[in-house]
Enzyme design. Structure first.
Site, short mmCIF file in Angstrom:
data_model
loop_
_atom_site.label_atom_id
_atom_site.label_comp_id
_atom_site.label_asym_id
_atom_site.label_seq_id
_atom_site.Cartn_x
_atom_site.Cartn_y
_atom_site.Cartn_z
N ARG A 157 -5.12 -25.68 -7.75
CA ARG A 157 -3.71 -25.53 -7.43
C ARG A 157 -3.20 -26.82 -6.78
O ARG A 157 -3.96 -27.52 -6.10
CB ARG A 157 -3.50 -24.37 -6.46
N HIS B 198 0.21 -27.86 -16.32
CA HIS B 198 -0.42 -26.54 -16.01
C HIS B 198 -0.79 -25.80 -17.29
O HIS B 198 -0.31 -24.70 -17.56
CB HIS B 198 0.52 -25.69 -15.13
P1 NDP Z 1 -12.76 -16.79 -8.35
O1 NDP Z 1 -12.08 -16.02 -7.26
O2 NDP Z 1 -13.56 -16.03 -9.35
O3 NDP Z 1 -13.72 -17.90 -7.70
C1 NDP Z 1 -13.42 -18.62 -6.58
C2 NDP Z 1 -14.62 -19.46 -6.18
O4 NDP Z 1 -14.25 -20.31 -5.09
C3 NDP Z 1 -15.81 -18.64 -5.70
O5 NDP Z 1 -17.00 -19.22 -6.13
C4 NDP Z 1 -15.72 -18.75 -4.17
O6 NDP Z 1 -16.97 -18.64 -3.50
C5 NDP Z 1 -15.18 -20.15 -4.02
N1 NDP Z 1 -14.47 -20.32 -2.74
C6 NDP Z 1 -13.34 -19.70 -2.32
N2 NDP Z 1 -13.00 -20.14 -1.09
C7 NDP Z 1 -13.93 -21.06 -0.74
C8 NDP Z 1 -14.14 -21.87 0.40
N3 NDP Z 1 -13.30 -21.82 1.45
N4 NDP Z 1 -15.20 -22.68 0.42
C9 NDP Z 1 -16.06 -22.74 -0.63
N5 NDP Z 1 -15.93 -22.00 -1.74
C10 NDP Z 1 -14.88 -21.18 -1.80
O7 NDP Z 1 -11.61 -17.63 -9.07
P2 NDP Z 1 -11.55 -18.11 -10.59
O8 NDP Z 1 -12.78 -18.87 -10.91
O9 NDP Z 1 -11.17 -16.98 -11.48
O10 NDP Z 1 -10.27 -19.08 -10.54
C11 NDP Z 1 -10.21 -20.18 -9.66
C12 NDP Z 1 -8.80 -20.76 -9.63
O11 NDP Z 1 -8.50 -21.46 -10.83
C13 NDP Z 1 -7.66 -19.76 -9.56
O12 NDP Z 1 -7.50 -19.23 -8.25
C14 NDP Z 1 -6.47 -20.59 -9.99
O13 NDP Z 1 -5.93 -21.24 -8.86
C15 NDP Z 1 -7.10 -21.64 -10.91
N6 NDP Z 1 -6.66 -21.46 -12.30
C16 NDP Z 1 -6.03 -22.52 -12.90
C17 NDP Z 1 -5.61 -22.44 -14.21
C18 NDP Z 1 -4.96 -23.60 -14.87
O14 NDP Z 1 -4.51 -23.48 -16.01
N7 NDP Z 1 -4.89 -24.76 -14.24
C19 NDP Z 1 -5.83 -21.21 -15.01
C20 NDP Z 1 -6.52 -20.17 -14.28
C21 NDP Z 1 -6.91 -20.31 -12.98
P3 NDP Z 1 -17.82 -17.25 -3.51
O15 NDP Z 1 -18.18 -17.02 -4.95
O16 NDP Z 1 -19.00 -17.54 -2.70
O17 NDP Z 1 -16.90 -16.21 -2.97
C1 OXD Z 2 -3.60 -18.63 -13.51
C2 OXD Z 2 -2.99 -19.89 -13.93
O1 OXD Z 2 -3.84 -18.46 -12.32
O2 OXD Z 2 -2.42 -19.94 -15.04
O3 OXD Z 2 -3.85 -17.78 -14.39
O4 OXD Z 2 -3.05 -20.88 -13.20
#
Ligand code: NDP
Ligand code: OXD
Length: 309
Positions: free
Chosen positions: A224, A272
């Site tokens: 983000r 995006h």
């Molecule tokens: P998840 O919630 O499945 O995974 C988040 C990961 O981040 C987990 O491994 C978690 O650790 C880790 N995490 C969270 N907070 C911390 C922290 N403070 N320190 C260290 N590790 C942390 O999310 P997704 O993989 O589904 O998606 C990730 C992000 O991708 C979304 O939130 C969105 O912002 C972005 N996104 C972007 C898109 C684009 O087109 N650019 C499309 C879709 C998503 P743990 O597993 O240990 O809890």
């Molecule tokens: C999502 C994105 O969060 O598009 O799905 O970024």
């Protein structure tokens, strides 16, 4: 019981049509044209207007139309009794992988530089890197991060990832905690940010973190916009630290016309698009979640409201 759709930036048309087809007996309305706010129990949101959900006293489920929920947690006040849910879709993971593979390979083989050289009619070879000697570091090993980490490792890249809790992913070095993050950063050639945006991760890509990377490292931010401290990135790029960056997400989207990122020679901007939610599969999940709520069954892909992801 009714469903209300709160989309501030996307057009709700195709979503509404698909949802009405999937749930023909359910009232589905689009904000602000809601006839009975007290009937709304289920809200489907993408970037809803600030605090808009307070006008719906019987709301029980808030469903994100995408994978991220920061557009909800940062703009609404959700009570502990509400359920927050998001989209988890295999195609979203696959699309993210394809985008990141393209971004990494393009960079390894200097293709953006050759596009510039062509414009200048310059015939000049650049040294390039191979897969085996390019260390990929991934911040966030959740649904998307774990998937892409494993795919990169399968191709022969040395891959390390960082998350809150340790992970066991084939071919991937798992790190957690402050020391683990430092270790990952100091070895990384290509850093990919796939963290969710929470109070703990906002501004995480700052001069300290980026400054720990190798001088020639490359940053890809598909998490983000508010993860990145923009002035810190520009200062580092201008000082010769970091070879460049690809940014897919921004604090303000669309990126304003006057933003310095557009013209910076070391910054690539994409709008995006790393992975775009598929409406059909998302609506199937949303309709399923609505029926689960309706029947008193547990919902799918719920988010811990306290943790924010
Ligand atoms: P998840 O919630 O499945 O995974 C988040 C990961 O981040 C987990 O491994 C978690 O650790 C880790 N995490 C969270 N907070 C911390 C922290 N403070 N320190 C260290 N590790 C942390 O999310 P997704 O993989 O589904 O998606 C990730 C992000 O991708 C979304 O939130 C969105 O912002 C972005 N996104 C972007 C898109 C684009 O087109 N650019 C499309 C879709 C998503 P743990 O597993 O240990 O809890
Ligand atoms: C999502 C994105 O969060 O598009 O799905 O970024």
């Amino acid at each position: 019981m009714s469903i209300a759709i709160f989309f501030d930036q996307w057009s709700p048309k195709r979503w509404t049509e698909a949802l009405r087809k999937a749930l023909p007996d359910t009232t589905i309305e689009i904000y602000p044209d809601i006839t009975a706010p007290e009937e709304v129990t289920f809200a489907l949101c993408w970037k809803p207007a600030e605090k808009v959900l307070v006008g719906f006293p019987n709301l029980k489920v808030v469903q994100s139309a995408g994978a991220g929920v920061d557009h909800i947690t940062r703009t609404q006040t959700l009570s502990e009794s509400m359920v927050l849910s998001r989209i988890v879709d295999e195609q979203l993971s696959e699309d993210m992988w394809e985008f990141l593979l393209a971004a990494v390979m393009t960079q390894l083989k200097n293709l953006p530089k050759y596009v510039d050289y062509q414009r200048q009619q310059t015939w000049k070879r650049q040294p390039y890197r191979g897969i085996q000697n390019t260390n990929i570091g991934i911040l966030g090993l959740g649904v998307l991060g774990a998937y892409v980490a494993e795919r990169f490792a399968e191709l022969g890249f040395p891959v390390a990832g960082w998350s809150n809790s340790p992970k066991n992913i084939t071919g991937v070095d798992s790190h957690h905690g402050e020391a683990g993050r430092q270790e990952l950063l100091s070895r990384t050639d290509m850093l990919i940010n796939l963290l969710p945006l929470t109070s703990a991760t906002e501004n995480i890509l700052d001069k300290n973190l980026l400054g720990t990377l190798k001088k020639e490292a490359f940053l890809i931010n598909v998490g983000r916009g508010p993860h990145l401290v923009e002035e810190d990135l520009i200062a580092l790029l201008d000082s010769g630290h970091l070879s460049g960056t690809l940014l897919d997400v921004f604090r303000q989207e669309p990126l304003p016309e006057s933003h310095p990122f557009w013209q910076h020679p070391k910054i690539q901007v994409t709008p995006h698009v790393a992975s775009v939610t598929n409406i059909e599969s998302a609506v199937t999940q949303i309709a399923d979640n609505y029926m689960r709520f309706h029947d008193g069954r547990p919902l799918l892909h719920t988010v811990n409201i306290g943790k924010g992801y």
